[in-house]
Design an enzyme around this catalytic site. Structure first.
Site, mmCIF file in Angstrom:
data_model
loop_
_atom_site.group_PDB
_atom_site.id
_atom_site.type_symbol
_atom_site.label_atom_id
_atom_site.label_comp_id
_atom_site.label_asym_id
_atom_site.label_seq_id
_atom_site.Cartn_x
_atom_site.Cartn_y
_atom_site.Cartn_z
ATOM 1 C CE LYS A 85 -4.409 -1.609 1.767
ATOM 2 N NZ LYS A 85 -5.479 -1.424 2.753
ATOM 3 C CE LYS A 122 -8.533 -11.190 -2.870
ATOM 4 N NZ LYS A 122 -8.290 -11.096 -1.437
ATOM 5 C CE LYS A 151 -12.775 -4.315 -0.776
ATOM 6 N NZ LYS A 151 -13.513 -4.230 0.454
#
Ligand code: TRP
Length: 334
Positions: free
Chosen positions: A115, A197, A200
């Site tokens: 992140k 994966k 979202k």
């Protein structure tokens, strides 16, 4: 233990649009688990602000997520469904646990590394101590089990380390939680890149089926799903796109991969994609209808928000008072 039942805690962030992967991989299992455990299902809005958010959108999405928990079949009379920010104990315990967590441990967290690379202009202290807030979430309710995706396993490990460290200094205070990693079969990959994966936060909206996508969109995204040039429907790692479609089909219909392979023997990818699209549409229809119904019942959702925040606060405060006493904070005068 609460009323003779083991305690389960889990949470999701209301950032981004939830995908079919979130539903089949997590939410659907939560409903099954809710029969066995005393469950706390939190909307972790405090975690969300570690990345810059638009306030109006965050508020709206948080409510949509809470509504979705209920629409998916979690009974809010039996399961504690609430917002993290409505129970101040999360932040209070996080502060205390910060003082029992080492910089070195936190700098090893892969999610922090990922992140901070992605949000290089905003590497804030909250992003760094994110795992400590997550530990507080879990330990506050003395949770025995925590269902999480494999990507959160490291955060569960640090939670256990912090709890054990605290317990060894002050005596038994926290239950040491176990990660509950769902079956691998339910891991849903991106339709555009089956090595990745379904997420979202994917920039390509065609890679993900969003829970609120309408039937036409779902069918179209399935039609465009990336497969391969083998032209045979087999369930094997060499054909990740086809394998993912079969997994999705199985998760929606309850069939096994072997059954699906037999069913589509001699058929083409177009047939499989169409069938997967239909299976997703029927899987999501009742969920979407229930969301629409609940969204209209503002008073009901409001009452769930209020009652469950009070219920959560009751259990949170029990742990928090104990911890405050252990570390030496002065007693409250009543
Ligand atoms: N970090 C988790 C995620 O992004 C969300 C989360 C926050 C969580 N607190 C939690 C999950 C406590 C399980 C338990 O998926």
């Amino acid at each position: 233990m609460i009323d003779g039942k083991k305690v389960l805690f889990s949470g999701m962030q209301a950032t981004g649009n939830l995908t079919l992967g979130n539903y089949l991989g997590a939410l659907k299992n939560w409903v099954t688990l809710s029969e066995e455990y005393e469950c706390f299902y939190c909307v972790v809005d405090e975690h969300s602000i570690t990345v810059r958010q638009d306030p109006a959108i965050l508020r709206k999405r948080a409510r949509a997520l809470l509504t979705l928990y209920i629409a998916a079949g979690l009974n809010p009379e039996k399961n504690c469904i609430y917002y993290q920010s409505h129970v101040s104990g999360h932040a209070e315990l996080a502060w205390i646990l910060n003082c029992y967590t080492y910089m070195g441990e936190l700098s090893r967290m892969t999610q922090f590394k990922d992140k901070s690379a992605k949000h290089a202009d905003n590497i804030n202290a909250g992003l760094f101590t994110y795992p400590v807030l997550m530990a507080a979430d879990i330990l506050l309710y003395q949770a025995d089990v925590v269902p999480v995706g494999i990507d959160q396993k490291q955060h569960l490990e640090i939670t256990r380390d912090i709890a054990q460290r605290f317990n060894s200094i002050y005596g038994e205070t926290f239950t040491i939680p176990e990660a509950y990693i769902g079956k691998t079969g339910a891991k849903i990959m991106s339709l555009q890149n089956p090595e990745k994966k379904m997420s979202k936060s994917d920039e390509n909206p065609n890679g993900s089926i969003y829970l609120m996508d309408d039937p036409d969109t779902i069918i179209r995204k399935c039609k465009r799903a990336v497969t391969d040039s083998e032209a045979q429907i087999l369930y094997r790692d060499e054909q990740p796109g086809v394998k993912n479609l079969i997994n999705i089909y199985c998760a929606c219909t309850g069939e096994t991969p072997e059954q699906v392979v037999a069913e589509f023997d001699g058929k083409g990818y177009g047939d499989l994609k169409a069938a997967v699209g239909e299976a997703i549409v029927s899987q999501l229809r009742p969920l979407q209808e229930e969301v629409a119904r609940l969204e209209k019942d503002k008073a009901y959702i409001d009452s769930v928000i209020k009652n469950n925040a009070e219920k959560a606060a009751y259990f949170a405060n029990k742990t928090l008072r104990k911890v405050q006493k252990r570390v030496g904070f002065p007693e409250r005068i009543r």
